[in-house]
Enzyme design. Structure first.
Site, PDB file in Angstrom:
ATOM      1  N   SER A 106       0.759  -1.129   0.046  1.00  0.00           N
ATOM      2  CA  SER A 106       0.181  -0.038   0.113  1.00  0.00           C
ATOM      3  C   SER A 106       0.941   1.154   0.058  1.00  0.00           C
ATOM      4  CB  SER A 106      -0.985  -0.054   1.348  1.00  0.00           C
ATOM      5  OG  SER A 106      -1.670   1.017   1.117  1.00  0.00           O
ATOM      6  N   ALA A 107       1.902   1.143   0.768  1.00  0.00           N
ATOM      7  CA  ALA A 107       2.954   2.470   0.920  1.00  0.00           C
ATOM      8  C   ALA A 107       3.634   2.777  -0.400  1.00  0.00           C
ATOM      9  CB  ALA A 107       3.829   2.091   2.105  1.00  0.00           C
ATOM     10  N   TRP A 113       2.220   1.687  -3.565  1.00  0.00           N
ATOM     11  CA  TRP A 113       1.306   2.188  -4.142  1.00  0.00           C
ATOM     12  C   TRP A 113       1.207   3.760  -4.325  1.00  0.00           C
ATOM     13  CZ3 TRP A 113      -4.028   3.541  -3.332  1.00  0.00           C
ATOM     14  CH2 TRP A 113      -4.818   3.730  -4.310  1.00  0.00           C
ATOM     15  N   HIS A 114       1.552   4.243  -3.204  1.00  0.00           N
ATOM     16  CA  HIS A 114       1.067   5.549  -2.857  1.00  0.00           C
ATOM     17  C   HIS A 114       2.097   6.475  -3.277  1.00  0.00           C
ATOM     18  CE1 HIS A 114      -2.284   4.588  -0.170  1.00  0.00           C
ATOM     19  NE2 HIS A 114      -2.784   5.685  -0.203  1.00  0.00           N
ATOM     20  N   GLY A 115       3.444   5.828  -3.309  1.00  0.00           N
ATOM     21  CA  GLY A 115       4.515   6.628  -3.820  1.00  0.00           C
ATOM     22  C   GLY A 115       5.808   6.300  -2.816  1.00  0.00           C
TER      23      GLY A 115
END
Length: 462
Positions: free
Chosen positions: A352-353, A355-357
């Protein structure tokens, strides 16, 4: 009033105004999807063309070229190498997204009120990965699949026009929510829960109006609060002079302020999905039955703000992405016959991290989230071990878990907002790393103080 004057009046940039106009336009565009002639093919073309046009108007021509890359990766992998198309698409599509994150450094633009196409690219990446994985699952024996895999697997390759319409359908193209190819095809073709029934066709208008009103309220609160709680305050000398409790309360208010922006965005997306009909998720069992529109729901505002446990947060925040992460990361890391543990949780939060950047603030926030959830689970286990005759103690544990969740979430989300390593560590250090120390201490205590769920007297007698 021209666009520049409007942007100045509400304190945002012209690109953001342009994006907001196109974003809000997804609501009428979603509504007209209902009346597109030409059967399913016409609807797929409409979804694809409107997605391309609104992307061009929002972000420029290059945005559609960026979207084309993961779309091609996913479709070519399904055509050429079905046995491993899910893994291939996951690695290559995520790799391209990371490359775009690094090149554009989108987080800095978002933090300063700018906008670019990487937000839409993030949503598209999840779509193409889930489509490829579900096509891969179509090769597996049904008895070896989880319920979600049985529901979403694809037995045959979607046509190119079906795939393009699914990827670019403008109702969710800009900010989600993520949905499955199987649901998109059923909706477009009028199958499954969208087929004609004795209950008639559900009206989307009431739910759409509620979502639009919610969006207006959220935007109003955000515009009111943001001048009072700017992120720049965390590096302001005045902030350093405040006492511990004032710094902690400012962290809470800064996080609350930022959340109203996300509530606004997801409410608009919800309205667009609902009015198109795709947001329909079935009928209630009440008499008379009422239509449910949960498929479009991406946040439960009250559920998040008053979460009794950190474990509840993924169930009420960015709901559809959390569901995606559970189905395509968390569940698939659990070996058959074994229970999930901290590794699966940490790996999911790391994905998830990324994926965010690749900002330090994102990485730290999602590692913090894993710690926060694990610490909350320890409190819950102790709560469950309390005998039924000590109801007051059980309620005290519930209150402690609520306070713990508010405290650690407020602390952790600062990293998600400020992004840089220096600002994240400075803000965490200003409250003595309390939101890291407490979860770690609870996890360690949870491993030392082993508990078993308390059984009622009646159950014992049985």
């Amino acid at each position: 009033m021209d666009m520049e004057s409007t942007a100045t009046a509400i304190g945002v940039s012209v690109p953001v105004i342009r994006f907001l106009i196109c974003f809000i336009a997804t609501i009428p565009v979603g509504f007209f999807h209902r009346f597109v002639p030409g059967g399913p093919t016409g609807k797929h073309l409409y979804a694809a063309v409107t997605g391309v046009v609104l992307s061009y108007l929002s972000f420029g021509f290059s945005s559609n070229l960026h979207f084309l890359v993961p779309m091609l990766i996913g479709y070519v992998s399904m055509v050429v190498y079905r046995q491993r198309c899910g893994v291939v698409t996951f690695v290559l599509a995520f790799g391209y997204l990371i490359g775009c994150h690094v090149y554009y450094m989108s987080g800095d633009a978002w933090k300063e009120g700018g906008i670019d196409a990487t937000g839409a690219l993030m949503v598209l990446t999840l779509k193409v990965i889930s489509c490829a994985i579900n096509y891969n699952d179509g090769l597996l024996k049904e008895e070896d699949l989880r319920e979600s895999q049985k529901k979403n697997r694809l037995l045959k390759l979607p046509s190119l026009i079906e795939y393009t319409g699914y990827c670019l359908c403008c109702a969710s193209h800009f900010a989600g929510p993520v949905y499955e190819m199987k649901d998109y095809l059923d909706w477009t073709e009028g199958k499954g829960i969208w087929s004609k029934s004795e209950k008639g066709s559900p009206s989307p208008f009431g739910a759409t109006v509620r979502a639009i009103i919610q969006a207006g309220v959220c935007m109003g609160l955000y515009l009111y609060l943001v001048p009072h709680y700017p992120l720049s305050k965390f590096t302001d000398p005045e902030y350093k002079e405040w006492g511990f409790w004032k710094r902690l309360s400012y962290q809470y208010m800064a996080g609350l302020t930022a959340r109203w922006k996300y509530y606004f965005i997801w409410s608009i997306s919800e309205a667009a999905i609902i009015i198109s009909g795709l947001g329909f998720s079935g009928w209630t069992d009440s008499s008379p039955p009422k239509a449910r529109w949960d498929r479009a729901k991406n946040v439960d505002i009250l559920g998040l703000e008053f979460a009794r446990s950190a474990v509840e947060i993924p169930l009420v925040w960015n709901i559809q992405v959390s569901t995606w992460l559970r189905h395509y990361v968390y569940d698939r890391l659990v070996q058959k016959g074994k229970k999930p543990g901290f590794f699966q949780l940490l790996a999911t939060q790391t994905v998830s991290a990324v994926w965010h950047g690749l900002y330090p603030g994102y990485i730290i926030f999602f590692v913090q989230s894993a710690l926060m959830i694990a610490g909350s689970r320890a409190i819950y286990r102790w709560q469950q071990s309390v005998p039924p005759n000590l109801g007051i103690l059980k309620k005290i544990f519930m209150l402690v878990n609520f306070a713990y969740t508010v405290l650690v979430l407020s602390y952790s989300c600062v990293g998600f907002m400020v992004l840089s390593l220096h600002e994240t560590l400075t803000s965490y250090g200003s409250v003595y790393y309390i939101g890291t120390i407490i979860p770690v201490a609870l996890i360690l205590l949870g491993n030392v103080i082993k508990t078993k769920p308390a059984r009622s007297k009646a159950r014992k007698e049985q």
